[in-house]
Design a protein around this motif. Sequence first.
Motif, PDB file in Angstrom:
ATOM      1  N   GLN A   1       0.829  -1.205   0.000  1.00 47.75           N
ATOM      2  CA  GLN A   1       0.000   0.000   0.000  1.00 47.75           C
ATOM      3  C   GLN A   1       0.864   1.255   0.000  1.00 47.75           C
ATOM      4  O   GLN A   1       0.556   2.237  -0.689  1.00 47.75           O
ATOM      5  CB  GLN A   1      -0.931  -0.004   1.211  1.00 47.75           C
ATOM      6  N   GLN A   2       1.958   1.231   0.772  1.00 45.90           N
ATOM      7  CA  GLN A   2       2.841   2.394   0.788  1.00 45.90           C
ATOM      8  C   GLN A   2       3.510   2.581  -0.566  1.00 45.90           C
ATOM      9  O   GLN A   2       3.721   3.715  -1.012  1.00 45.90           O
ATOM     10  CB  GLN A   2       3.881   2.239   1.888  1.00 45.90           C
ATOM     11  N   ARG A   3       3.820   1.492  -1.250  1.00 45.75           N
ATOM     12  CA  ARG A   3       4.403   1.601  -2.595  1.00 45.75           C
ATOM     13  C   ARG A   3       3.408   2.229  -3.573  1.00 45.75           C
ATOM     14  O   ARG A   3       3.801   2.973  -4.472  1.00 45.75           O
ATOM     15  CB  ARG A   3       4.835   0.228  -3.100  1.00 45.75           C
ATOM     16  N   VAL A   4       2.120   1.930  -3.411  1.00 48.25           N
ATOM     17  CA  VAL A   4       1.088   2.563  -4.253  1.00 48.25           C
ATOM     18  C   VAL A   4       1.091   4.071  -4.012  1.00 48.25           C
ATOM     19  O   VAL A   4       1.016   4.878  -4.953  1.00 48.25           O
ATOM     20  CB  VAL A   4      -0.304   1.973  -3.966  1.00 48.25           C
ATOM     21  N   ALA A   5       1.174   4.468  -2.730  1.00 48.40           N
ATOM     22  CA  ALA A   5       1.200   5.895  -2.391  1.00 48.40           C
ATOM     23  C   ALA A   5       2.426   6.571  -3.008  1.00 48.40           C
ATOM     24  O   ALA A   5       2.353   7.712  -3.480  1.00 48.40           O
ATOM     25  CB  ALA A   5       1.195   6.069  -0.873  1.00 48.40           C
ATOM     26  N   ILE A   6       3.552   5.878  -3.013  1.00 52.24           N
ATOM     27  CA  ILE A   6       4.773   6.424  -3.611  1.00 52.24           C
ATOM     28  C   ILE A   6       4.599   6.579  -5.120  1.00 52.24           C
ATOM     29  O   ILE A   6       4.964   7.602  -5.707  1.00 52.24           O
ATOM     30  CB  ILE A   6       5.969   5.514  -3.291  1.00 52.24           C
ATOM     31  N   ALA A   7       4.038   5.547  -5.766  1.00 50.24           N
ATOM     32  CA  ALA A   7       3.811   5.609  -7.214  1.00 50.24           C
ATOM     33  C   ALA A   7       2.877   6.765  -7.558  1.00 50.24           C
ATOM     34  O   ALA A   7       3.094   7.479  -8.553  1.00 50.24           O
ATOM     35  CB  ALA A   7       3.221   4.286  -7.705  1.00 50.24           C
ATOM     36  N   ARG A   8       1.845   6.967  -6.770  1.00 49.59           N
ATOM     37  CA  ARG A   8       0.899   8.068  -7.020  1.00 49.59           C
ATOM     38  C   ARG A   8       1.606   9.415  -6.916  1.00 49.59           C
ATOM     39  O   ARG A   8       1.315  10.353  -7.672  1.00 49.59           O
ATOM     40  CB  ARG A   8      -0.248   7.998  -6.006  1.00 49.59           C
ATOM     41  N   ALA A   9       2.552   9.536  -5.955  1.00 49.04           N
ATOM     42  CA  ALA A   9       3.288  10.791  -5.809  1.00 49.04           C
ATOM     43  C   ALA A   9       4.296  10.988  -6.942  1.00 49.04           C
ATOM     44  O   ALA A   9       4.576  12.119  -7.345  1.00 49.04           O
ATOM     45  CB  ALA A   9       4.010  10.804  -4.462  1.00 49.04           C
ATOM     46  N   LEU A  10       4.836   9.891  -7.486  1.00 50.91           N
ATOM     47  CA  LEU A  10       5.854   9.985  -8.534  1.00 50.91           C
ATOM     48  C   LEU A  10       5.283  10.272  -9.913  1.00 50.91           C
ATOM     49  O   LEU A  10       5.983  10.804 -10.777  1.00 50.91           O
ATOM     50  CB  LEU A  10       6.655   8.678  -8.609  1.00 50.91           C
ATOM     51  N   ILE A  11       4.027   9.927 -10.138  1.00 56.85           N
ATOM     52  CA  ILE A  11       3.502   9.925 -11.506  1.00 56.85           C
ATOM     53  C   ILE A  11       3.486  11.316 -12.136  1.00 56.85           C
ATOM     54  O   ILE A  11       3.616  11.457 -13.351  1.00 56.85           O
ATOM     55  CB  ILE A  11       2.092   9.289 -11.550  1.00 56.85           C
ATOM     56  N   CYS A  12       3.397  12.355 -11.308  1.00 59.85           N
ATOM     57  CA  CYS A  12       3.393  13.726 -11.840  1.00 59.85           C
ATOM     58  C   CYS A  12       4.796  14.316 -11.928  1.00 59.85           C
ATOM     59  O   CYS A  12       4.953  15.518 -12.179  1.00 59.85           O
ATOM     60  CB  CYS A  12       2.495  14.617 -10.989  1.00 59.85           C
ATOM     61  N   GLN A  13       5.812  13.489 -11.711  1.00 60.40           N
ATOM     62  CA  GLN A  13       7.210  13.889 -11.820  1.00 60.40           C
ATOM     63  C   GLN A  13       7.522  15.145 -10.995  1.00 60.40           C
ATOM     64  O   GLN A  13       7.941  16.169 -11.519  1.00 60.40           O
ATOM     65  CB  GLN A  13       7.594  14.099 -13.287  1.00 60.40           C
ATOM     66  N   PRO A  14       7.336  15.071  -9.684  1.00 59.58           N
ATOM     67  CA  PRO A  14       7.558  16.240  -8.832  1.00 59.58           C
ATOM     68  C   PRO A  14       9.039  16.586  -8.715  1.00 59.58           C
ATOM     69  O   PRO A  14       9.911  15.716  -8.858  1.00 59.58           O
ATOM     70  CB  PRO A  14       6.996  15.798  -7.478  1.00 59.58           C
ATOM     71  N   GLN A  15       9.322  17.852  -8.455  1.00 63.95           N
ATOM     72  CA  GLN A  15      10.697  18.284  -8.209  1.00 63.95           C
ATOM     73  C   GLN A  15      11.093  18.062  -6.752  1.00 63.95           C
ATOM     74  O   GLN A  15      12.277  17.966  -6.440  1.00 63.95           O
ATOM     75  CB  GLN A  15      10.839  19.765  -8.565  1.00 63.95           C
ATOM     76  N   LEU A  16      10.084  18.008  -5.877  1.00 63.78           N
ATOM     77  CA  LEU A  16      10.342  17.878  -4.448  1.00 63.78           C
ATOM     78  C   LEU A  16       9.326  16.917  -3.852  1.00 63.78           C
ATOM     79  O   LEU A  16       8.127  17.019  -4.123  1.00 63.78           O
ATOM     80  CB  LEU A  16      10.219  19.252  -3.767  1.00 63.78           C
ATOM     81  N   MET A  17       9.805  15.976  -3.033  1.00 64.38           N
ATOM     82  CA  MET A  17       8.917  15.009  -2.382  1.00 64.38           C
ATOM     83  C   MET A  17       8.869  15.299  -0.886  1.00 64.38           C
ATOM     84  O   MET A  17       9.897  15.507  -0.242  1.00 64.38           O
ATOM     85  CB  MET A  17       9.429  13.594  -2.612  1.00 64.38           C
ATOM     86  N   LEU A  18       7.658  15.309  -0.341  1.00 66.01           N
ATOM     87  CA  LEU A  18       7.450  15.527   1.089  1.00 66.01           C
ATOM     88  C   LEU A  18       6.891  14.244   1.688  1.00 66.01           C
ATOM     89  O   LEU A  18       5.857  13.739   1.233  1.00 66.01           O
ATOM     90  CB  LEU A  18       6.483  16.691   1.323  1.00 66.01           C
ATOM     91  N   LEU A  19       7.550  13.704   2.699  1.00 63.04           N
ATOM     92  CA  LEU A  19       7.142  12.444   3.318  1.00 63.04           C
ATOM     93  C   LEU A  19       6.874  12.669   4.797  1.00 63.04           C
ATOM     94  O   LEU A  19       7.783  13.056   5.549  1.00 63.04           O
ATOM     95  CB  LEU A  19       8.235  11.379   3.137  1.00 63.04           C
TER      96      LEU A  19
END
Length: 354
Positions: free
Chosen positions: A143-161
């Motif tokens: 489930q956490q990997r799904v959340a990561i994939a959802r955050a990555l799909i828009c190709q963000p410049q900065l990730m907040l966890l």
Amino acid sequence: MAALTIHDICCSYNGKPVLDGLSLNVERNEIMCLLGASGCGKTTLLKAVAGLLPVTQGEITINDQQVNGGGQATVPEQRNIGMIFQDYALFPHLDVAQNVAFGLQSKESNKALIQRRVKEVLALVNLAGLGDRYPHQLSGGQQQRVAIARALICQPQLMLLDEPFSNIDTQVRMRLIGEIRTLLKEQGISAIFVTHSKEEAFAFSDKLALFREGQIEQVGRPQTLYQHPQTPFVADFLGQSNYVPATVHNRHTLVTPIGPIESQVELDAEPGSEGRLLLRPRQIQLTEHEQGNGRVLEQQFLGAHTRCLVECHGLTLEVSINEPLPAVSRVQVSVTPHALTFFSEQAQRRQAVA
């Protein structure tokens, strides 16, 4: 150019200041951990960077674009950031592929492109072939990997966890930390990671900012903060601390109840200064000796090491050793050669006044 620059920001809740004049830089492709106890301001800072909390003073710049300050506040969806939460925040009625595609659908109408991007990011997080499953059919780590994939799909410049590993069991957590760290590095994404776990902070971050009551007590590489803390607060928060009364004999020697101890680097204190020497459990050596200066009081076998309490010249020291010693044995206590960390009483008084 820094990925994130935070300058002199202030934030409040219900009129009560939480962050007061805080500044911090995150470099390109760097993972910065915000570590501290609950209520110290680390999640507040994350929300301010995301645009979810108003900033009453100061500026925030993301990849050379100012998003706060000067009378402007860019809305969250225009900051080109990704967010990963503690509770995953997955839609239970959508399958994995639909969850991952959700954020991109508001920006992209080409369905073929969306499907291709979903397939790509699911492969990145090791979920290829699981797009038609629903969240309840997955483990916590998946489930956490799904959340990561959802955050990555828009190709963000900065990730907040925000404490993304707290709901995952220990063995899976450390493996997932390694996977996400590698993924962020390979994709060239900078990140801010909030946690109250020093183990997670050590394993995941390039740099560590330790928070205390809305201020940053110290920032730097995790190894530096652990081995060379600037204050006793930093030392105690990051690990077990032994404090030994000490007097500076010269720039490389301390006089202690254990005996004279040499430092591998020059001490930042004048001869005659009194204070405390910080010793980590692994920086103390024990050798069985009938006439030794120490006596074993207690031992606990913890698998990878044994925790040992030793009495030495009126001091009780916690020592980490590989193999248990015979019960109530005499030992010779010595210090492993290293760059000593010495907190002088004078310096501590100046910090207290400041």
